[in-house]
Motif scaffolding. Structure first.
Motif, PDB file in Angstrom:
ATOM      1  N   UNK A  21       0.748  -1.056   0.059  1.00 48.25           N
ATOM      2  CA  UNK A  21      -0.094   0.059   0.024  1.00 48.25           C
ATOM      3  C   UNK A  21       0.960   1.318  -0.166  1.00 48.25           C
ATOM      4  N   UNK A  22       1.788   1.277   0.934  1.00 47.28           N
ATOM      5  CA  UNK A  22       2.905   2.403   0.797  1.00 47.28           C
ATOM      6  C   UNK A  22       3.467   2.554  -0.517  1.00 47.28           C
ATOM      7  N   UNK A  23       3.456   1.521  -1.384  1.00 46.66           N
ATOM      8  CA  UNK A  23       4.143   1.869  -2.592  1.00 46.66           C
ATOM      9  C   UNK A  23       3.256   3.007  -3.493  1.00 46.66           C
ATOM     10  N   UNK A  24       2.130   3.054  -3.128  1.00 43.03           N
ATOM     11  CA  UNK A  24       1.149   3.914  -3.912  1.00 43.03           C
ATOM     12  C   UNK A  24       1.159   5.513  -3.370  1.00 43.03           C
ATOM     13  N   UNK A  25       1.973   5.674  -2.269  1.00 40.11           N
ATOM     14  CA  UNK A  25       1.992   6.799  -1.684  1.00 40.11           C
ATOM     15  C   UNK A  25       2.879   7.742  -2.329  1.00 40.11           C
ATOM     16  N   UNK A  56       9.018  19.594  -3.440  1.00 38.34           N
ATOM     17  CA  UNK A  56       9.529  18.689  -4.313  1.00 38.34           C
ATOM     18  C   UNK A  56       8.726  17.446  -3.735  1.00 38.34           C
ATOM     19  N   UNK A  57       7.814  16.898  -4.907  1.00 36.15           N
ATOM     20  CA  UNK A  57       7.172  15.737  -4.579  1.00 36.15           C
ATOM     21  C   UNK A  57       7.394  14.522  -5.399  1.00 36.15           C
ATOM     22  N   UNK A  58       7.649  13.157  -5.260  1.00 33.80           N
ATOM     23  CA  UNK A  58       7.687  12.296  -6.181  1.00 33.80           C
ATOM     24  C   UNK A  58       6.459  11.275  -6.144  1.00 33.80           C
ATOM     25  N   UNK A  59       5.601  11.245  -7.371  1.00 32.86           N
ATOM     26  CA  UNK A  59       4.531  10.468  -7.617  1.00 32.86           C
ATOM     27  C   UNK A  59       4.824   8.903  -7.650  1.00 32.86           C
ATOM     28  N   UNK A 132      -2.066   7.806  -3.998  1.00 32.61           N
ATOM     29  CA  UNK A 132      -2.908   7.247  -2.916  1.00 32.61           C
ATOM     30  C   UNK A 132      -3.570   8.551  -2.143  1.00 32.61           C
ATOM     31  N   UNK A 133      -4.717   8.402  -1.903  1.00 37.34           N
ATOM     32  CA  UNK A 133      -5.305   9.611  -1.135  1.00 37.34           C
ATOM     33  C   UNK A 133      -4.735  10.008   0.210  1.00 37.34           C
TER      34      UNK A 133
END
Length: 301
Positions: A21-25, A56-59, A132-133
């Motif tokens: 699940x954390x992989x989608x964060x 900076x954010x990585x999707x 992920x929301x």
């Protein structure tokens, strides 16, 4: 001696459900020391000479989930927004003032942030980011910074409570209040409940007919402020009676070139927003809302 038999088995993942699940964060990068190797070239190229590290954010890549999206890095530096592709090692550059449309969509744990505008190359480009929301706050912050780049002077007034709207829809009243930026003044709002069409005779029981109903348009709300136009609507593809998600579209007023309203063959009223980059946004209303829409149009342009 026979040919060894090959087993077509799928090896179970070594990751726990929580780790998967954390992989989608999405991930916030807060310092130069945290920059992944795959993106080091970008920072070496631009040599950001700012004491404070760029936002900076990585999707996520969403690999191994229902969708497959390529990992990207979003970097906000001063009045510019960079979208860096991990795979191709290329980047897009948008001046914040050249972004004309922002959309935030979320349904349960699946969220996406989309924006479009004129890129450095002079082309109209749309960027779609999935995550992920749980990490939606990172993208609301990106959206807030883009929106504020268009804002003029604002008064430090409290946000409205939307009491009348609350009687119609508590969800939309809450979403409306939360999406406003402090100091933004609401000039008008138009609420339109959803419209459904039934494809079966009215003699059938209600429970059966509900299975065959189609949504002509979902619940939606038009908010006009002194800075921007905000459209909030239910996601009509959310397959549940109680819809918890929503779609927000935000357009700076300076990016709206003209507004039209037309009567459709089915009797509905269509509000058409023409943006400066050629994009067109259509929204349907019931015919009895015509006078209400006519009063709202002068506040948009």
């Amino acid at each position: 001696m026979g040919i060894p038999k090959q087993e077509n088995t799928i090896k179970p993942s070594r990751l726990s459900p929580a780790e998967q699940t954390r992989l989608s964060w999405a991930t916030r990068i807060a310092s130069y020391q945290e920059i992944p190797v795959d993106y080091q070239w970008f920072f070496d190229l631009h040599k950001f000479s700012q004491i404070k590290f760029p936002f900076t954010v990585i999707t996520p890549s969403f690999e191994g989930f229902l969708h497959r999206y390529q990992e990207k890095m979003v970097c906000l530096f001063r009045e510019k927004l960079y979208i860096v592709d991990k795979t191709s090692k290329s980047s897009l550059l948008f001046k914040l003032q050249d972004i004309s449309l922002m959309e935030f969509r979320k349904v349960l744990l699946d969220s996406r942030f989309t924006f479009s505008g004129i890129e450095e190359s002079g082309k109209l480009i749309s960027v779609d980011l999935h995550f992920n929301t749980v990490t939606e706050g990172l993208f609301w912050e990106i959206m807030r910074r883009i929106r504020q780049s268009f804002f003029h002077e604002r008064d430090a007034t409290e946000k409205p409570n939307f009491d009348e709207l609350r009687q119609e829809s508590f969800k939309f009243a809450s979403y409306s209040r939360n999406c406003l930026i402090p100091g933004e003044k609401v000039k008008d709002l138009v609420w339109q409940p959803e419209l459904k069409a039934n494809r079966l005779p009215n003699l059938l029981p209600k429970l059966i007919k509900e299975w065959f109903e189609r949504i002509v348009f979902p619940n939606h709300l038009l908010i006009i402020t002194d800075q921007e136009l905000i459209l909030i609507r239910d996601d009509e593809h959310e397959n549940r009676k109680e819809k918890y998600g929503a779609i927000w579209q935000v357009i700076p007023l300076s990016k709206i070139r003209s507004v039209d309203q037309t009567d459709q063959e089915n009797g509905l009223l269509k509000l058409i927003l023409h943006l400066s980059d050629g994009t067109q946004i259509d929204t349907l209303f019931l015919p009895q809302m015509k006078e209400r829409i006519e009063k709202a149009i002068p506040l948009i342009i």
